[in-house]
Design a protein around this motif. Structure first.
Motif, short mmCIF file in Angstrom:
data_model
loop_
_atom_site.label_atom_id
_atom_site.label_comp_id
_atom_site.label_asym_id
_atom_site.label_seq_id
_atom_site.Cartn_x
_atom_site.Cartn_y
_atom_site.Cartn_z
N GLU A 141 7.30 10.66 -5.22
CA GLU A 141 6.40 10.45 -4.08
C GLU A 141 4.97 10.17 -4.54
O GLU A 141 4.29 9.30 -4.01
CB GLU A 141 6.44 11.64 -3.13
N GLN A 142 4.55 10.92 -5.56
CA GLN A 142 3.21 10.68 -6.09
C GLN A 142 3.10 9.28 -6.68
O GLN A 142 2.11 8.59 -6.48
CB GLN A 142 2.88 11.72 -7.18
N GLU A 143 4.16 8.89 -7.38
CA GLU A 143 4.14 7.57 -8.00
C GLU A 143 4.09 6.48 -6.93
O GLU A 143 3.36 5.51 -7.05
CB GLU A 143 5.37 7.41 -8.90
N ALA A 144 4.86 6.66 -5.86
CA ALA A 144 4.86 5.69 -4.77
C ALA A 144 3.45 5.59 -4.18
O ALA A 144 2.93 4.49 -3.93
CB ALA A 144 5.87 6.09 -3.70
N GLU A 145 2.83 6.74 -4.00
CA GLU A 145 1.47 6.80 -3.45
C GLU A 145 0.49 6.05 -4.37
O GLU A 145 -0.31 5.24 -3.93
CB GLU A 145 1.06 8.29 -3.31
N ARG A 146 0.62 6.32 -5.67
CA ARG A 146 -0.25 5.69 -6.66
C ARG A 146 -0.08 4.16 -6.63
O ARG A 146 -1.04 3.41 -6.63
CB ARG A 146 0.08 6.21 -8.06
N LEU A 147 1.18 3.73 -6.54
CA LEU A 147 1.45 2.29 -6.55
C LEU A 147 0.96 1.62 -5.27
O LEU A 147 0.46 0.50 -5.30
CB LEU A 147 2.95 2.04 -6.74
N ARG A 148 1.09 2.33 -4.14
CA ARG A 148 0.61 1.76 -2.87
C ARG A 148 -0.88 1.48 -2.95
O ARG A 148 -1.38 0.51 -2.40
CB ARG A 148 0.86 2.74 -1.71
N ALA A 149 -1.60 2.38 -3.64
CA ALA A 149 -3.05 2.21 -3.76
C ALA A 149 -3.40 1.26 -4.90
O ALA A 149 -4.48 0.68 -4.93
CB ALA A 149 -3.70 3.57 -3.99
N GLY A 150 -2.50 1.10 -5.85
CA GLY A 150 -2.82 0.34 -7.05
C GLY A 150 -2.04 -0.95 -7.16
O GLY A 150 -2.22 -1.87 -6.35
N GLU A 151 -1.13 -0.99 -8.10
CA GLU A 151 -0.41 -2.21 -8.43
C GLU A 151 0.28 -2.87 -7.24
O GLU A 151 0.43 -4.08 -7.20
CB GLU A 151 0.66 -1.94 -9.51
N LEU A 152 0.74 -2.08 -6.27
CA LEU A 152 1.51 -2.66 -5.16
C LEU A 152 0.74 -2.67 -3.85
O LEU A 152 1.31 -2.74 -2.77
CB LEU A 152 2.84 -1.91 -5.01
N GLY B 7 -0.93 -3.57 -0.64
CA GLY B 7 -0.66 -4.68 0.27
C GLY B 7 0.81 -4.93 0.50
O GLY B 7 1.20 -5.67 1.39
N PHE B 8 1.67 -4.29 -0.30
CA PHE B 8 3.11 -4.45 -0.07
C PHE B 8 3.67 -3.21 0.62
O PHE B 8 3.07 -2.14 0.59
CB PHE B 8 3.83 -4.70 -1.39
N ARG B 9 4.82 -3.37 1.22
CA ARG B 9 5.45 -2.24 1.91
C ARG B 9 6.35 -1.49 0.93
O ARG B 9 7.34 -2.04 0.45
CB ARG B 9 6.25 -2.77 3.11
N VAL B 10 5.93 -0.27 0.64
CA VAL B 10 6.60 0.50 -0.41
C VAL B 10 7.30 1.73 0.18
O VAL B 10 6.67 2.53 0.85
CB VAL B 10 5.57 0.97 -1.47
#
Ligand code: ADP
Ligand code: MG
Length: 686
Positions: free
Chosen positions: A498-509, A511-514
């Motif tokens: 969950e933390q990783e998903a959160e990090r990616l939503r804010a970072g590398e990903l 604008g995408f739906r994660v």
């Protein structure tokens, strides 16, 4: 009561007879490992992770290879990059940091002829042992920086000797430590009883079991090591063959109802499929039909690599039962997989007017037992669940179930059973373990597939991996990001995901739906998430290994596996199978720490993944890397004792064992055979 001659004093036998010298004391092999010198609680725990818990387990820890014979050289004569041995005295040492977390220990070593700087990676604690003046014997290879040490001895020569065993190690326990421990366990070799009938040993010229064990751990030549291994492998294969013979005999007692020819429902099913079946799928259906027409219950193994199209065949088998007015059931090992199968199957069942129900631990449905097709977990075999009229059972990923669980499904019913496995089993192994099952194989995926392109990149370059991934998303494709395994628990793995998903939503990903998928989600949440992803309403699924099996979204074309070095080879292959399910070119990007920091086996695993997409090839490679029976990953498989047999090489030995098993009376090695069946009982079948 003893009958005594008059005149003899009545003497009761002692409670325990004084041990005779040299008798077997198998209980010494059962002693926990902390009875060995130098093993404390921490080491004990680490050993347990390698499956080593008792003294006897060390004896069964087969070396993954042996050091080759290497020449001894004077330092002044070193030349080239061949492996050699040098001997000398430490002059001084220094420790420095390299890139990343790398720690480099250097020792100046002199043998009078010259000096060289010997290097060790990530073993800072050695500095203390390598005091100036210490005598060292080093095995390794000269390179442009000096001498890269592969193994060393501070006194004596056990680690650097020619043919010194190299054991399967872990990040936490070095091969050297294991060598030391096995050495300490070796005197107990004599306590290992020899279960083979003497006549059989004589006839086949087999060495004693104790001698065989000694020679695999401390061989004087590779030939001797191999002879020892073959003896031990023969025992294992013989036990398996005896077990198969027993299982076959039990099965021959049963009777099933034969099903009529395929009819109108099957025609509609074929017409409803959006593609042509491949020739391999068709061949499997023909074999199925022949089995179902007989009154002996079908026992068939359907093998095929991930994505090869087994589900279509499974549903066919279920519908054959429905067509005959009876029931079909599909049992999967996890809720996620059962739900996934249900999602896949439900749609087409509805289209065909066939009722379909999901039954898992959390979805208990009273009417479930009435549906034409029942999909579920082991909840299907639990007390209180009743089938209306089960005729065909499909057991997915069957090696994950214990033998007991599998037989619980068939108990008192004798349905036709199709076992499905997506973990490719090398052909020889299939013969060994499933020798009592007929095998259908989907040898090739549908022709429209392109092999998945796999790359292995450094953490430092993971941003490039995400650039690649975003390019796919921009084209309307979907993606998976697999989070690392976390040792402690499923809960911490879930939290990390969950933390990783959160990090990616804010970072590398951004604008995408994660979405984020892990084992701690409620089944309904998981189902909803899968449905969203399948419908294209999520771009990326960040997930733990729960996506390993069954998830089927052909539009997902790229996967990033983080800290890929932590996963096993079979698991990586299963994970990778989530992409490449459509006609598009798919990619799998494996991210790991710096290559120098990885263990030898992690290195081999990742390299194997890049080199091959063939599940069978990888399964054989996995066997090689792990050096034994861990292939099927599960104790349940009854294969956990298969340590010495090298399925890829032991075809002849296997045939000899089959032949010997047929000639032996049924009770031969019965305790070993029982143990093979018995293990699964711990799973708490029903
Ligand atoms: P497995 O269970 O062996 O991993 P699946 O049965 O889930 O594989 O099939 C993988 C994908 O291939 C699914 O999307 C399925 O619809 C598709 N598929 C199956 N058979 C064919 C075929 N003959 N031609 C084209 N696509 C197929
Ligand atoms: Mg499948």
């Amino acid at each position: 009561m003893s009958r005594l001659q008059p005149g003899f004093a009545a003497v009761d036998p002692p409670e325990q007879w004084a041990p005779t010298r040299g008798r077997f004391r198998p209980e010494r092999l059962e002693a926990p490992l902390d009875t060995l010198p130098g093993v404390g609680p921490t080491l004990k725990k680490r050993l347990a992770k390698l499956g080593l818990e008792r003294v006897g387990d060390l004896l069964d820890h087969r070396p993954r290879r042996y050091e080759p014979a290497a020449p001894e050289k004077r330092i002044a004569d070193l030349f080239g990059e061949e492996e050699v041995l040098i001997e000398g005295e430490v002059l001084r040492t220094s420790l420095r940091r390299g890139r990343g977390r790398l720690q480099i220990l250097t020792a100046q070593v002199s043998d009078g002829s010259g000096q060289i700087s010997a290097t060790w990676f990530n073993q800072p604690w050695l500095q203390e042992k390598l005091k100036p003046g210490t005598h060292v014997r080093l095995r390794g290879a000269p390179n442009r920086f000096g001498f890269a040490v592969r193994s060393f001895d501070l006194n004596g020569g056990s680690a650097t000797a020619d043919f010194a065993p190299v054991y399967p190690a872990s990040e936490e326990i070095s091969a050297a430590k294991l060598r030391e421990l096995v050495e300490a366990a070796l005197p107990f070799v004599r306590d290992r009883p020899d279960p083979l009938p003497a006549a059989l040993k004589a006839e086949r010229g087999l060495p004693l079991r104790g001698d065989a064990l000694a020679s695999i751990h401390r061989p004087r030549s590779l030939v001797e090591a191999e002879a020892g291994r073959q003896r031990l492998a023969f025992d294992e294969l013989l036990v398996l063959q005896l077990a198969l013979a027993r299982r076959t005999a039990e099965r021959e007692q049963q009777v099933a109802a034969a099903l009529p020819e395929p009819g109108e429902l099957i025609d509609r099913y074929r017409a409803a499929l959006p593609f042509e079946l491949t020739e391999h799928q068709e061949a499997a259906l023909t074999e199925l039909d022949a089995d179902l027409a007989r009154t002996t219950p079908m026992q068939r193994l359907l093998q095929g690599d991930v994505g090869s199209g087994k589900t279509v065949v499974a549903l066919y088998a279920l519908l054959r039962a429905v067509e005959a007015g009876r029931q079909g059931a599909l049992m999967a090992p996890t809720e996620t997989l059962a739900e996934q199968h249900f999602l896949t199957i439900e749609g087409i069942c509805m289209e065909l007017g066939v009722s379909c129900a999901l039954v898992t631990g959390s979805v208990k449905s009273k009417i479930g037992g009435q549906a034409d097709v029942v999909v579920g977990t082991h909840a299907l075999i639990q007390k209180g669940f009743e089938f209306r009229d089960l005729a065909v059972a499909v057991v997915d990923e069957q090696h994950r179930f214990g033998v007991e669980q599998r037989s619980a499904l068939t108990e008192g019913r004798a349905p036709h059973v199709l076992h499905m496995t997506a973990t490719p089993i090398p052909r020889t192994l299939a013969l060994t373990v499933y020798g009592d099952l007929a095998v259908s194989e989907i040898a090739k995926p549908p022709a429209s597939r392109k092999p998945i392109v796999t790359a292995w990149v450094n953490e430092e370059r993971s941003s490039e991996a995400y650039t690649r991934l975003r390019a796919h998303l921009a084209e309307g494709r979907q993606a998976y990001v697999v989070c690392p395994l976390i040792e402690e628990s499923a809960t911490s793995t879930a939290r990390a995901a969950e933390q990783e998903a959160e990090r990616l939503r804010a970072g590398e990903l951004n604008g995408f739906r994660v979405g984020c998928m892990h084992g701690r989600l409620k089944p309904a949440e998981r189902r909803e998430l899968m449905a969203l992803f399948k419908a294209g309403e999520l771009d990326v699924l960040v997930a733990t290994t729960v996506i390993e099996v069954g998830v089927d979204v052909p539009n997902a074309t790229i996967m990033i596996v983080q800290e890929a070095d932590r996963f096993g080879l079979a698991q990586l292959h299963q994970l990778r199978g989530r992409v490449g399910r459509g006609a598009e070119q798919s990619y799998c990007l494996l991210v790991s720490g710096p290559k120098e920091e990885l263990t030898e086996s992690a290195h081999d695993r990742l390299e194997a993944m890049v080199d091959s997409t063939d599940g069978f090839e990888l399964a054989e490679k996995d066997l090689e890397i792990r050096g034994g029976g861990a292939l099927l990953g599960a104790r349940q498989s009854g294969l956990s004792d298969l340590r010495f047999a090298r399925i890829t090489h032991d075809r002849t030995l296997l045939e000899e064992a089959r032949e010997a098993a047929q000639a032996l009376p049924a009770w031969t090695m019965a305790p070993e055979v029982d143990a093979l069946f018995g293990e699964s009982e711990h799973l708490g079948a029903s």
